[in-house]
Motif scaffolding. Structure first.
Motif, short mmCIF file in Angstrom:
data_model
loop_
_atom_site.label_atom_id
_atom_site.label_comp_id
_atom_site.label_asym_id
_atom_site.label_seq_id
_atom_site.Cartn_x
_atom_site.Cartn_y
_atom_site.Cartn_z
N THR A 10 37.66 53.82 45.38
CA THR A 10 38.26 55.09 45.75
C THR A 10 37.99 55.36 47.23
O THR A 10 37.23 54.64 47.87
N GLY A 11 38.60 56.41 47.75
CA GLY A 11 38.36 56.81 49.13
C GLY A 11 38.22 58.31 49.21
O GLY A 11 39.04 59.05 48.67
N GLN A 12 37.18 58.77 49.90
CA GLN A 12 36.97 60.21 50.02
C GLN A 12 38.08 60.87 50.82
O GLN A 12 38.33 62.07 50.67
N LYS A 13 38.78 60.08 51.65
CA LYS A 13 39.91 60.62 52.40
C LYS A 13 41.23 59.99 51.95
O LYS A 13 42.19 59.92 52.71
N SER A 14 41.27 59.55 50.71
CA SER A 14 42.47 58.94 50.15
C SER A 14 42.82 59.63 48.85
O SER A 14 41.93 60.12 48.15
N ASP A 15 44.10 59.68 48.51
CA ASP A 15 44.50 60.24 47.22
C ASP A 15 44.98 59.14 46.28
O ASP A 15 45.72 59.37 45.34
N LYS A 16 44.52 57.91 46.55
CA LYS A 16 44.88 56.77 45.71
C LYS A 16 43.60 56.08 45.21
O LYS A 16 42.53 56.21 45.78
N VAL A 17 43.78 55.33 44.13
CA VAL A 17 42.71 54.53 43.55
C VAL A 17 43.18 53.09 43.51
O VAL A 17 44.30 52.81 43.06
N SER A 18 42.36 52.17 43.99
CA SER A 18 42.73 50.76 44.03
C SER A 18 42.07 49.98 42.90
O SER A 18 40.86 50.11 42.67
N LEU A 19 42.87 49.15 42.24
CA LEU A 19 42.37 48.24 41.21
C LEU A 19 42.47 46.82 41.73
O LEU A 19 43.53 46.38 42.17
N TYR A 20 41.34 46.11 41.73
CA TYR A 20 41.28 44.73 42.21
C TYR A 20 40.87 43.80 41.07
O TYR A 20 40.10 44.18 40.18
N SER A 21 41.34 42.56 41.15
CA SER A 21 40.81 41.52 40.28
C SER A 21 39.70 40.80 41.04
O SER A 21 39.71 40.74 42.27
N ILE A 22 38.72 40.29 40.30
CA ILE A 22 37.62 39.52 40.90
C ILE A 22 37.77 38.07 40.48
O ILE A 22 37.78 37.75 39.29
N ASN A 23 37.93 37.20 41.47
CA ASN A 23 38.02 35.77 41.19
C ASN A 23 36.66 35.30 40.65
O ASN A 23 35.66 35.41 41.34
N GLN A 24 36.66 34.77 39.44
CA GLN A 24 35.40 34.43 38.79
C GLN A 24 34.71 33.21 39.40
O GLN A 24 33.53 32.97 39.14
N SER A 25 35.44 32.46 40.21
CA SER A 25 34.85 31.28 40.86
C SER A 25 34.39 31.57 42.28
O SER A 25 33.31 31.14 42.70
N SER A 26 35.22 32.32 43.04
CA SER A 26 34.93 32.53 44.46
C SER A 26 34.37 33.91 44.79
O SER A 26 33.82 34.12 45.88
N GLY A 27 34.56 34.88 43.90
CA GLY A 27 34.13 36.24 44.18
C GLY A 27 35.12 37.05 44.99
O GLY A 27 34.93 38.25 45.22
N GLU A 28 36.20 36.40 45.46
CA GLU A 28 37.23 37.11 46.23
C GLU A 28 37.88 38.19 45.36
O GLU A 28 38.02 38.03 44.15
N ILE A 29 38.27 39.30 46.00
CA ILE A 29 38.98 40.35 45.27
C ILE A 29 40.43 40.39 45.74
O ILE A 29 40.73 40.16 46.91
N ALA A 30 41.34 40.68 44.81
CA ALA A 30 42.76 40.75 45.11
C ALA A 30 43.31 42.06 44.57
O ALA A 30 43.08 42.41 43.40
N LEU A 31 44.03 42.79 45.41
CA LEU A 31 44.58 44.08 45.01
C LEU A 31 45.66 43.89 43.96
O LEU A 31 46.61 43.12 44.15
N ILE A 32 45.50 44.59 42.84
CA ILE A 32 46.50 44.56 41.77
C ILE A 32 47.46 45.72 41.90
O ILE A 32 48.68 45.56 41.83
N GLU A 33 46.91 46.92 42.11
CA GLU A 33 47.76 48.11 42.21
C GLU A 33 46.97 49.26 42.82
O GLU A 33 45.73 49.23 42.87
N ARG A 34 47.72 50.27 43.30
CA ARG A 34 47.15 51.54 43.73
C ARG A 34 47.82 52.63 42.92
O ARG A 34 49.04 52.68 42.82
N VAL A 35 47.01 53.49 42.32
CA VAL A 35 47.55 54.55 41.47
C VAL A 35 47.12 55.90 42.03
O VAL A 35 46.15 56.00 42.79
N PRO A 36 47.83 56.99 41.68
CA PRO A 36 47.45 58.32 42.16
C PRO A 36 46.05 58.70 41.72
O PRO A 36 45.62 58.40 40.60
N GLY A 37 45.31 59.36 42.64
CA GLY A 37 43.96 59.82 42.34
C GLY A 37 43.79 61.25 42.78
O GLY A 37 44.76 61.98 43.02
#
Length: 384
Positions: free
Chosen positions: A344-371
């Motif tokens: 989340t962001g204290q100055k944002s009105d959106k919430v980000s959902l990321y996937s976590i790569n189970q091998s590398s730890g990298e995160i990838a944005l899946i979607e942003r939804v209203p917050g």
């Protein structure tokens, strides 16, 4: 009058979001919103198309911030940091994730962190501005006794978290203002379970230890420093709870131009008006994946998340990446499966959902939804 008004608001907030059917295993996300004075709730669905589905918005007090959940995932507590300082209590509907307000009790100060112990019998809280700790008993029905079992000075300055180890025998309280971590013993069977006396581990001056997380195997502790942006790694003595520093790694990219921060003056003061923190390090949160393989931190000035690989044998971390996220990410968390991260962001009105790569730890944005506005704390609940 207060209870009636809030109950009506809750009924209105929940209208249209009810989900019929029997209880089932689900993962819910709760986010407290300072400016909207409420808690937004989502169901996290995995599978081929991971998604955050709105469950509803549930009223709380202005400046609602840290939250805690009982070990059985049936009760949620939220600290309201505006006067009158209070703890809002909710029952979690296991079938649909909705929150039922069950009342509010006074807190002794503006509590910046709340935690429940692993027996589900105690709620601990600590105050950043008041420099004190409190302990309240949780009754069998989830209601928190309004009369504290304990309330005493933190022994440092500006405590910012109060966290149990995995054995439930030790409690760690990072003191941002005095650059130390207080270590208390804890005995859930006693009438006053938290020891007032504590040992202390010193950090370097002006590091500002903020939040702490304990590894699942209880062997290591990880601290994020607010003003220098470092991950401090400690080995733990499982018997005594003692911490020994074994590593300090920057959470910032090598080309970062940010400079070390310094304590911020009180909001609304003349000093605060002239305080320029536009180029200062301003780290906030730190989280581990449940398997202990990856660790993540947030930095608010540049609005970024950083990731680390963890050597589960030695506890040491290796910096992996820094990536942009929601504006001023005060809060984020990793889901119980370790497959997703919600920011989340204290100055944002959106919430980000990321996937976590189970091998590398990298995160990838899946979607942003209203917050909500002023989002700051992210809590996961997995029902059974």
């Amino acid at each position: 009058m207060i209870k009636t008004a809030i109950t009506k608001k809750l009924a209105l907030a929940a209208f249209g979001f009810a989900i019929t059917g029997s209880a089932y295993c689900a993962t819910y996300v709760y986010i407290s919103n300072i400016e909207d004075a409420d808690i937004t709730a989502y169901e996290l669905t995995a599978g081929a198309s991971p998604h955050l589905t709105s469950v509803g918005r549930f009223p709380a007090g202005k400046f609602v911030m840290p939250m805690a959940v009982t070990p059985d995932n049936k009760n949620l507590y939220a600290s309201v940091r505006s006067k009158p300082f209070s703890l809002y209590m909710y029952q979690i509907d296991q079938a649909n994730g909705q929150l039922k307000w069950t009342g509010a009790i006074p807190l002794p100060d503006s509590m910046v962190s709340v935690s429940t112990d692993k027996t589900g019998k105690w709620l601990l809280a600590t105050s950043f501005g008041g420099h004190n700790n409190s302990v309240n008993q949780i009754q069998a029905n989830g209601y928190v006794n309004p009369v504290p079992a304990e309330a005493f000075p933190s022994g440092g300055k500006n405590p910012h978290a109060i966290v149990f180890d995995q054995s439930n025998k030790f409690v760690y309280v990072p003191q941002l203002g005095t650059d130390e971590i207080k270590i208390h013993t804890f005995n859930a069977s006693q009438a006053k379970p938290l020891s007032e006396t504590a040992s202390s581990v010193a950090l370097q001056k002006q590091q500002g230890p903020r939040h702490i997380v304990i590894s699942a195997d209880n062997k290591f502790a990880y601290v994020i420093t607010e003003m220098t942006g470092e991950v401090i790694v400690f080995s733990r003595d499982i018997k005594t709870g003692a911490l020994t520093q074994i590593q300090a790694v920057s959470s910032l990219p090598s080309d970062s131009k940010l400079v070390p921060g310094r304590p911020r003056p009180p909001t609304g003061s003349p000093e605060a008006t002239a305080f320029d923190d536009s180029n200062m390090i301003f780290c906030a949160e730190i989280k581990l994946t449940p398997n202990g393989k990856f660790l993540y931190t947030s930095e608010r000035t540049k609005s970024t998340l950083s990731g680390f690989e963890v050597d589960t044998q030695t506890g040491k971390v290796k910096y992996l990446f820094t990536t942009p996220t929601e504006e001023m990410p005060r809060g984020f968390n990793v889901d119980p499966s370790g497959q997703f991260l919600v920011a989340t962001g204290q100055k944002s009105d959106k919430v980000s959902l990321y996937s976590i790569n189970q091998s590398s730890g990298e995160i990838a944005l899946i979607e942003r939804v209203p917050g909500g506005k002023g989002a700051n704390w992210v809590t996961f609940v997995k029902t059974k």
